[in-house]
Motif scaffolding. Structure first.
Motif, PDB file in Angstrom:
ATOM      1  N   LYS A1436      -6.257   8.163  30.533  1.00  0.00           N
ATOM      2  CA  LYS A1436      -7.558   7.954  29.906  1.00  0.00           C
ATOM      3  C   LYS A1436      -7.480   6.862  28.857  1.00  0.00           C
ATOM      4  N   TYR A1437      -7.554   7.198  27.592  1.00  0.00           N
ATOM      5  CA  TYR A1437      -7.574   6.133  26.578  1.00  0.00           C
ATOM      6  C   TYR A1437      -6.297   5.324  26.591  1.00  0.00           C
ATOM      7  N   GLU A1442      -9.860   0.000  29.475  1.00  0.00           N
ATOM      8  CA  GLU A1442     -10.762   1.146  29.339  1.00  0.00           C
ATOM      9  C   GLU A1442     -11.556   1.346  30.620  1.00  0.00           C
ATOM     10  N   SER A1443     -11.862   0.216  31.245  1.00  0.00           N
ATOM     11  CA  SER A1443     -12.714   0.331  32.437  1.00  0.00           C
ATOM     12  C   SER A1443     -12.027   1.170  33.507  1.00  0.00           C
ATOM     13  N   TRP A1445     -10.185   4.006  33.557  1.00  0.00           N
ATOM     14  CA  TRP A1445     -10.412   5.461  33.701  1.00  0.00           C
ATOM     15  C   TRP A1445     -11.873   5.753  33.964  1.00  0.00           C
ATOM     16  N   LYS A1446     -12.730   4.878  33.414  1.00  0.00           N
ATOM     17  CA  LYS A1446     -14.154   5.127  33.697  1.00  0.00           C
ATOM     18  C   LYS A1446     -14.421   4.989  35.180  1.00  0.00           C
ATOM     19  N   ALA A1450     -15.611   7.689  37.910  1.00  0.00           N
ATOM     20  CA  ALA A1450     -16.777   7.458  38.778  1.00  0.00           C
ATOM     21  C   ALA A1450     -16.359   7.596  40.228  1.00  0.00           C
ATOM     22  N   GLU A1501     -20.092   4.649  21.536  1.00  0.00           N
ATOM     23  CA  GLU A1501     -19.072   4.656  22.600  1.00  0.00           C
ATOM     24  C   GLU A1501     -18.627   6.097  22.839  1.00  0.00           C
ATOM     25  N   LYS A1504     -20.950   7.961  24.738  1.00  0.00           N
ATOM     26  CA  LYS A1504     -20.949   7.621  26.178  1.00  0.00           C
ATOM     27  C   LYS A1504     -19.772   8.295  26.870  1.00  0.00           C
ATOM     28  N   ASN A1505     -18.617   8.215  26.228  1.00  0.00           N
ATOM     29  CA  ASN A1505     -17.440   8.813  26.843  1.00  0.00           C
ATOM     30  C   ASN A1505     -17.651  10.329  27.027  1.00  0.00           C
ATOM     31  N   ILE A1508     -19.495  11.136  29.984  1.00  0.00           N
ATOM     32  CA  ILE A1508     -18.715  11.122  31.234  1.00  0.00           C
ATOM     33  C   ILE A1508     -18.049  12.479  31.424  1.00  0.00           C
ATOM     34  N   ASP A1509     -17.440  12.977  30.329  1.00  0.00           N
ATOM     35  CA  ASP A1509     -16.794  14.294  30.433  1.00  0.00           C
ATOM     36  C   ASP A1509     -17.813  15.325  30.922  1.00  0.00           C
TER      37      ASP A1509
END
Length: 1703
Positions: A1436-1437, A1442-1443, A1445-1446, A1450, A1501, A1504-1505, A1508-1509
């Protein structure tokens, strides 16, 4: 009027009567009888006159009576009467009217008068008239008359004496004239031969006629008288002198030789009387020795008496002249005597008259010839002729050596003085030749101090004697000084002149006859009469030594130009005569003499001295005197006209040339000029001398070999007077004319001349060897001149001439060499320019002969000579280029004979010639020479002296190929004809035809030679040459390959192209890696070309591209050749080795070529686009990746005319294959072969290096890898039908390897625009494209292909992993791109994130399409995807980007949305069993990551994260939990535990106070909790077990809350006034919120869905909450308030408690 005319007769009668009357008158008184007689005489005359018609005859009959009165008158002795009578008698006699009897009476009467001493003169007159007018007087009467005259001669009276002497002479003459007349009369009458007589009776003259008898008697008596004997016939003689007798004898002998020759009697007299007499009379002279003491001798010696001696010599001269045929022996004696008289011991006067006598002989060449025949040529006979000549020679020598007796020798008379005093005699003044200006010097000879003046003694050719004519002198006269010398000199000259002119005249006549004979009988050989030749040869042999001795001495002594001229002329004519007669020794001797006289005294000239030595060995003795051949002395007083250097090997002092030397030189020139034909071997002498003279005079050769006066600079020690300066041009001119006249020599003589010049030149060469002195170029210059004028028959002298000049060209002395070359090239040019007959065009042999020496010059190592040779070739090309024909191979051979050690200028000149040939002369030369032109042009390309020439010569090869192309048909035909001829010849000889590339047709061979040459140039050590040659080679093949026959292509491929590739490959791989500092001069070298290896790389690129292009454009043609597959394999092998070479440029280019041959892209037709060199070679510009455009791999663009050239032929570039052959391109074997090559290349190039040797490792460049991968899709199209899993696996390895390769830091800026931007490199694009192609093919392909899907997924997932774990490339340490310093040679790892992300997208897409495929299900693709995603999700982080793990989240969501239904569907099959734990772990790792978010994350941010969770939890709540009954229990348990954990998740302690509420992920916790609760209390529990799980989860949660609260209360209590840590406060707040959420949920839930225990647990919480009321934190308080609020609902007991409790 005549005495017999009527008038004369009448007059006579009258006169007689008058005379008689006078007589009668005179005698009337004293002499009456006389008177009577006179008167009766008158009557008698009248009577005769009256009676007779012929009065004169009648008078004669009666003459006795007629004369009588007069006789009587004489008898009176009265002077007056006597005179009258004598006159009358004379008149009668003159009218011839005296009879014999009367004559007798008259004589008697005269005798009486004589005895009485009366009227002596009248007497003589009367006798003379009597004897001359008629012939009536004979015998005794005649003798009496003669005696009478003799008697009168000896009177005291001088006048009478002299008159009588004259009369005697006349009378003697008359007697002999009568005899001659008588002989004439009886000429026709044949007489009876007289009886043979013995010698007994001397007076036996019976056979003679009357007049002859008289003459005989007279001559005999003369001899008697001279001999002092009594006469037989001349009775009455009283006295007589010898001198007179000798004179009379001489005159008779001289005037009437015929009488003695025709009549035996007279011959007899001559032999028996005259000769003994002469010999007897000579005796005193013979015995006498001047200076010998007479007293000492026992017998007193009679002194020589001048008058007699002189007269004897005169007689001898006559005898010799007229009668040597009769008197052979006697003449021999006389001549020997003459020779003796020349002796030095004889008196001066005797020697003088003897010399005069000899002179008389010398002017009679025919006489001399007779001597030669009669004496010299007879055995055992004195060599009279030789002795005469030698005697003259000795005589002249003696005059110099012995001082003249009785005369003072004047030593070196002052110049301009009048010479000796004795000189003013009858001779003219001195023969003064003006030598210097106005000074008139005495002509003279001077030798070693003896000075002898020279007089003019006689006109040339006549012996006018002085002393022999002194008949009046009794005493010997005094001889003036120099007289004898002058006569001897004249004699010598006349002798030479006479002999030579006589023999030459006869020779000329003989030659004329010979010529006529040859015309009449061309087939027969002319035979001359040997006799004549023998005589001539004998004459010359006999006289030459003496002549030469004398002439040499005189020449040396001569101080007079005219005399010198005469001597030289004599020597010259003798030399020429000897030459004509073929007498070598004398010829050479005379020539040597002239030569020596031309040179300074004691001049060292070997040719001459050796010759002189031969001569002096011949000692000639003349009766004890030896004739010395005198060598010239140096003391002559001559005017010096030049001072110069002698021509010698060692430098010496100077030498002087006098005017006489120059004069001799001119004679020498004259000799050579006019008599060259007879010189033969003596040319050597002549030319050697001329060479030395020319050298001393400082003449140097100029244009065409003519000699010009040199500049003063050239001979510092040469001093020339003005006199000689004016002569020099003339001499130079004569010299040139001399050699011009060689055109008139016959072949043999010409050869002699050439040989002489050659040996002369050899000497000059030897002399010039050891030193760098100026050499003598005379011979070379003259060889040139001779060659030039004899062009019409050059063949006969060409070989010796050029053979020698070629040697000269190799000489060490540069000046000598230069002239040798100058002469040779001038001759060759002249020979070619000359209008020969037949012309050269039809006389191939001659042309090759002329050109051959030019070729020979190529063997000479000296550059200056080669320069001349090439300049000559250039001129020949410019002037005669069109007519060279068969000479071309020679000329081209010369041009091509270049070597690297020759220096630039030579090569440049030769190249000019070649350029001229290629531009102007290709059409005119025979086609068979074209191959030579190609070879020559090639050799210029290969020379390493001058790069520009190499490059230009490659251009020439292009032009030549152009020419072949344009003239193809004509050349083919001509070569075809030639080939047939050669074939025929080879068959006749039984050999096979041997030429390069034999089986191919001749025209193709020409092309092959051209290609082969270019091929050689393609591997030249110089990069520029290689480049140019490569471009030209491939352009020509591309442009003109259509002309070749199909089988020839086989040779092109194997012998030209592959051969070239092999060589280039081996050179490239072994090339030096050392850095080249800079090019020649100040040329800077681009860093991409600064090692040999890099330069070879360029060549390799060019070559490979060219070959590939040919394979591409000519594919259909090549495929028809049998072994195309083999060729294809080899080409692929080359491509592979190039691709794997450790050079980016090469490897990349190899791939471009690979692409081309696979016809992935067709070469651009557009000529404008092909600006780039590679494009020009047909590598498609489309493929040159934009990224490589400015990288190190970018080739240096060079604008070359190649492109323009190509545009003309673009029609010929790509031929579409004929219809029906497209299938051939699909030949699967070829494609599989290509696939194997691709695979091997990929494997090799992407395999990481083993070990840690990072310095040496080579890492392939990005463009290379990109290109490599880009090939696959196209290749795959052709092999997909057989593409197996194994192949796919191989592909995967390569793709993975390729992507793993790092970039060198210096390339990174080009590859990666900026590390912050997330873009894919082209390589990564290519990799994905390759996989894309594959999956698309599988998609539309047959079912069996679909088993490959999993493999593709596997590959893609590997790439996805790169996002978190970049691949390692061997052990090379890479730095992240951000940290790399630009110029350090480090390796930079790429930013793989974009690639991995793109791969992930592809995976998702692909899964979308293929989730239901059997293979995808069987191979657990979904599980693998999840497993792979676990990594970024877990990090993750901590992910690099960063993109990632996003995207991973997805993707996971997408995949699950597709895959979970499938998994549920197949739940029973167990194929997804292993997937569930993976998925659970993935959720776990992601939602509860171990990495902390970065500090700088903004609240937005974070939210937003968190969203996602939340999304993930929502997925669980929608896609998983509702279907819990299809899902393994463990999995559901794990999910529950997770939700549980999420619902009360503690946060990191690093949040600021302000952010606390956000950071707590309250939203997330809430959703978790809600989901948990919802799941727990859902009424859809299908099995008791599931309900149990949810209940268990809830009880865990409640228990957890209980613990947290209790711990908090305790901590709070213990902490006293200190606030608790922030983290704990946050936690407690979270728990409180969770409790309030739970309360809400419980409210909403159906009471029956809630477990009783749950309620108990909830209520149990209450006390603990109350405990918290004491806490000091306001936040806790407010949260507590919210948590306590809902408990009010528990305040009233529920209605159905029991029920719930039971459920």
């Amino acid at each position: 009027m005549s005495t017999s005319s009527p008038e004369a007769v009448k007059k006579l009668l009258e006169n007689m009567q008058t005379d008689l009357r006078s007589l009668s008158m005179e005698c009337k008184k004293k002499f009456p009888p006389v008177k009577e007689a006179a008167e009766s005489g008158i009557v008698k005359i009248k009577t005769i006159a009256a009676r007779n018609t012929d009065i004169l005859a009648a008078l004669k009959e009666n003459s006795l009576e007629v004369v009588q009165p007069f006789l009587m008158g004489c008898g009176t002795k009265e002077p007056k009467i006597t005179q009258l009578c004598l006159a009358a008698i004379q008149r009668l006699m003159s009218h011839e009217v005296v009879s014999e009897a009367a004559a007798g009476n008259i004589i008697n009467m005269l005798w009486q008068l004589m005895e009485n001493g009366l009227e002596e003169l009248k007497l003589l007159q009367t006798v003379l008239v009597l004897l001359t007018t008629n012939t009536v007087v004979h015998d005794e009467v005649l003798s009496k008359a003669i005696v009478l005259c003799f008697r009168l001669h000896f009177t005291k009276d001088t006048i009478t004496n002299n008159t009588a002497a004259a009369t005697v002479r006349q009378v003697v003459t008359v007697v002999f004239e009568r005899m001659v007349a008588e002989d004439e009369r009886f000429k026709g009458i044949v007489e009876q031969p007289p009886p043979v007589q013995g010698n007994t009776n001397r007076r036996s003259v019976s056979t003679l006629r009357p007049s002859a008898k008289d003459a005989y008697m007279l001559f005999q008596d003369l001899c008697q008288l001279v001999n002092a004997d009594a006469p037989y016939w001349l009775v009455g003689m009283t006295e007589m002198t010898r001198t007179f007798g000798l004179e009379l004898l001489e005159s008779v002998l001289n005037d009437f030789p015929g009488v003695f020759l025709q009549h035996q009697e007279f011959s007899f007299l001559l032999k028996e009387r005259v000769c003994p007499l002469v010999i007897k009379l000579f005796s005193p002279n013979i015995k006498f020795r001047q200076g010998s003491c007479s007293a000492a001798s026992p017998v007193p010696v009679e002194k020589p008496y001048f008058p007699i001696c002189m007269r004897l010599l005169r007689v001898v001269s006559v005898l010799i002249k007229h009668f040597y045929t009769l008197l052979v022996t006697e003449c021999e004696i006389f001549l020997s005597l003459l020779v003796k008289f020349l002796d030095g011991e004889k008196p001066q006067w005797l020697r003088a008259v003897a010399v005069e006598s000899v002179h008389r002989l010398c002017v009679q060449p025919h006489l001399l010839r007779s001597f030669c025949q009669s004496y010299d040529m007879k055995q055992h006979s004195t060599k009279v002729f030789r002795d005469i000549v030698n005697a003259l020679g000795s005589f002249i020598q003696s005059l110099f050596i012995i001082p003249n007796a009785g005369n003072i020798t004047i030593v070196s008379a002052p110049v301009g003085g009048s010479g000796s005093g004795a000189q003013g005699t009858a001779q003219g003044g001195p023969g003064a030749g003006g030598v210097g200006g106005n000074l008139t010097t005495q002509a003279a000879f001077e030798y070693r101090g003896t000075w002898i003046p020279l007089m003019t003694v006689s006109v040339q050719g006549s012996a006018k004697a002085t002393y022999l004519e002194m008949l009046d002198k009794v005493e010997p006269p005094s001889i003036p000084e120099g007289y004898a010398m002058s006569v001897a000199f004249s004699a010598l000259l006349d002798l030479v002149r006479g002999i030579t002119s006589m023999i030459e005249r006869e020779l000329t006549i003989e030659e004329g006859v010979a010529a006529e004979f040859r015309e009449a009988h061309p087939d027969q050989e002319w035979q001359p009469q040997p006799g004549a030749h023998l005589v001539w040869e004998e004459m010359v042999s006999a006289c030459w030594c003496g002549l030469l001795a004398a002439l040499s001495l005189l020449l040396d002594a001569s101080t007079d130009e005219t005399a010198t001229e005469s001597i030289l002329k004599a020597e010259l004519t003798m030399a020429s005569l000897c030459g004509r007669l073929g007498l070598v020794t004398p010829r050479d001797a005379f020539i040597t003499a002239i030569c020596k006289a031309s040179l300074p005294p004691h001049y060292a000239l070997t040719v001459l001295s050796s010759n002189a030595a031969n001569l002096s060995n011949k000692a000639y003795s003349i009766q004890g005197q030896s004739v010395q051949i005198i060598s010239p002395s140096s003391e002559s007083h001559q005017q010096v006209v030049a001072v110069g250097q002698p021509l010698a090997a060692q430098p010496q002092g100077t030498v002087v040339l006098t005017a006489k030397n120059i004069q001799c030189m001119r004679t020498l020139l004259n000799l050579a000029h006019c008599h060259g034909a007879v010189l033969g071997t003596s040319w050597q002498l002549v030319l050697a001398t001329l060479q030395h003279l020319v050298w001393i005079l400082g003449l140097k050769p100029g244009l065409g070999g003519a000699l010009k006066p040199g500049r003063a600079v050239e001979g510092p020690s040469t001093v020339l007077t003005t006199a000689v300066m004016t002569d020099l041009p003339i001499i130079s001119n004569i010299l040139s004319r001399l050699f011009e006249s060689s055109q008139y020599l016959d072949d043999v003589s010409l050869h002699h001349l050439i040989n002489a010049l050659c040996s002369l030149s050899m000497e000059a060469m030897e002399m010039a060897c050891g030193n760098n002195k100026e050499p003598s170029l005379f011979a070379v210059a003259k060889l040139l001149e001779t060659g030039l004028v004899n062009m019409d028959r050059i063949e006969i002298l060409w070989r010796p001439l050029t053979g020698h000049l070629l040697e000269v060209c190799q000489h060490l002395n540069s000046r000598m060499r230069e002239w040798g070359a100058e002469a040779l090239t001038a001759l060759i040019k002249a020979g070619l320019a000359y209008k020969h007959d037949p012309p050269l065009a039809h006389n191939q042999r001659l042309q090759l002969l002329l050109l051959n020496p030019l070729k020979e010059l190529s063997n000479v190592l000296h550059a200056d000579i080669r320069q001349k040779q090439l300049e000559c070739v250039l001129q020949i090309l410019q002037n005669q280029g069109d007519g060279l024909g068969p000479g071309w191979p020679l000329v081209l051979g010369v041009i091509g004979a270049i070597r690297n050690d020759q220096g630039e200028s030579l090569i440049r000149t030769a190249f000019q010639c070649l350029q001229l040939v290629v531009t102007d002369f290709l059409p005119t030369m025979p086609c068979t020479c074209l191959q030579i032109v190609v070879d020559v042009a090639g050799s210029f390309g290969l020379q390493n002296q001058e790069l520009n020439i190499s490059l230009t010569s490659i251009g020439l090869l292009w032009n030549i190929s152009d020419y072949f192309f344009q003239r193809g048909e004509a050349i083919t035909q001509e070569l075809g004809r030639e080939e047939e001829l050669l074939q025929k010849q080879a068959q006749e000889k039984g050999e096979t035809l041997n030429r390069p590339f034999h089986p191919a047709p001749p025209f193709d061979c020409l092309w092959l030679c051209l290609y082969a040459k270019l091929g050689e140039l393609c591997v030249d050590p110089r990069p520029a040459v290689r480049k140019s040659a490569g471009q030209t080679l491939f352009s020509t093949i591309a442009a003109h390959g259509t002309l070749l026959q199909q089988p020839t292509w086989h040779i092109v491929v194997w012998k030209v192209l592959f051969h070239l590739l092999d060589r280039v490959r081996s050179s490239s791989t072994t090339a030096d890696k050392e850095k080249i500092e800079s090019g020649g001069g100040n040329i800077l070298i681009h860093h991409s070309r600064d090692t040999a290896e890099k330069q070879w790389a360029e060549t390799w690129v060019l070559t490979l591209a060219g070959v590939a292009r040919i394979f591409n454009t000519r594919r259909y043609l090549l495929q028809q050749l049998g072994d195309f597959f083999k060729a294809w394999e080899i080409l692929l092998d080359h491509i592979q080795s190039a691709a794997l070479s450790k050079n980016n440029e090469v490897s990349l280019a190899a791939l471009k070529s690979f692409q081309e041959i696979l016809q992935i892209v067709t070469p651009s037709r557009d000529s404008d686009k092909s600006a780039d060199a590679l494009a020009a070679m047909g590598v498609p510009p489309v493929l040159i990746d934009p990224l490589s455009a400015s990288g190190p791999g970018r080739p240096l663009v060079r604008s070359d005319s190649l492109v323009e050239r190509l545009t003309r032929y673009n029609g010929a570039e790509l031929q579409a294959p004929p219809p029906g052959e497209e299938s051939a391109l699909e030949d699967s074997a070829l494609w599989w072969s290509a696939w194997n090559t691709w695979y091997r290349t990929g494997m090799e190039s992407t395999r990481p290096p083993s070990g840690t040797t990072e310095k040496l490792s080579f890492i392939p460049s990005q463009p290379f890898l990109t290109a490599l991968i880009q090939i696959f899709p196209a290749l795959y199209q052709h092999i997909k039908t057989g593409f197996s899993m194994e192949d796919l696996r191989k592909l995967g390895v390569i793709l993975h390897g390729a992507v793993s390769v790092p970039i060198s830091s210096d390339a990174s800026p080009f590859i990666l625009p900026s590390y912050t931007e997330a873009v894919l490199t082209s390589l990564q694009e290519a990799v994905l494209t390759a996989l894309d192609v594959l999956q698309k093919a599988i998609c539309v392909g047959p079912e069996n292909l679909q088993v490959m899907y999993p493999a593709i997924f596997e590959q893609l997932l590997l790439f996805v992993e790169f996002s978190c774990k970049p691949p390692q490339y061997g052990k090379i340490e890479t730095k992240h791109v951000a940290n790399a310093k630009y110029n350090q040679a480090e390796w930079v790892a790429l930013n793989y994130v974009p690639f991995a992300e793109r791969s992930l997208e592809v995976v998702v897409d692909l899964y979308h399409k293929t989730a239901c495929h059997k293979a995808v299900i069987n191979e657990k693709v979904l599980q693998n995807i999840i497993k792979t995603l676990r990594m970024p999700l877990g990090l993750k982080y901590a992910c690099p980007s960063e993109s990632t793990w996003k995207l991973a989240v997805a993707s996971l969501l997408k995949v699950l949305s597709i895959g979970l239904p499938v998994a549920r569907q197949h739940a029973s099959s167990g194929k997804f069993d292993t997937m569930w734990p993976e998925l659970a772990n993935a959720f776990e790792d992601f939602l509860f990551t171990k990495s902390t978010p970065p500090d700088n994350v903004s609240i937005q941010e974070f939210q937003k994260n968190e969203a996602i969770d939340v999304e993930v939890v929502q997925l669980i709540s929608t896609e998983i939990l509702p279907f819990a009954n299809f899902i393994p229990k463990d999995f559901v348990g794990q999910i529950m535990t997770m939700l549980n954990k999420g619902s009360i998740h503690s946060q990191s302690p690093s949040f600021t106070e302000a952010e606390i509420d956000v950071r707590m992920r309250e939203e997330f916790s809430k959703v978790c909790f809600e989901t948990l609760l919802q799941f727990s209390f859902s009424n859809k529990v299908s099995t008791p077990q599931e309900g149990y799980i949810s209940r268990m989860a809830l009880s865990v949660l409640l228990k957890r809350s209980q613990d947290v609260l209790q711990r908090y209360v305790e901590d709070e209590r213990l902490s006293g006034r200190c606030p608790l840590p922030r983290q704990q406060v946050t936690e407690i707040i979270f728990v409180l919120k969770a409790i309030s959420t739970l309360m809400d949920s419980l409210k909403k839930t159906q009471p029956e869905n809630v477990d009783g225990n749950t309620w108990g647990q909830v209520i149990a919480l209450y006390p603990t909450l109350v405990e918290c009321i004491t806490c000091s934190s306001s936040e806790v308080s407010s949260a507590l308030k919210e948590a306590l609020g809902p408990f009010k609902d528990f305040m009233q007991p529920p209605v159905s408690r029991v029920q719930n409790g039971e459920s």
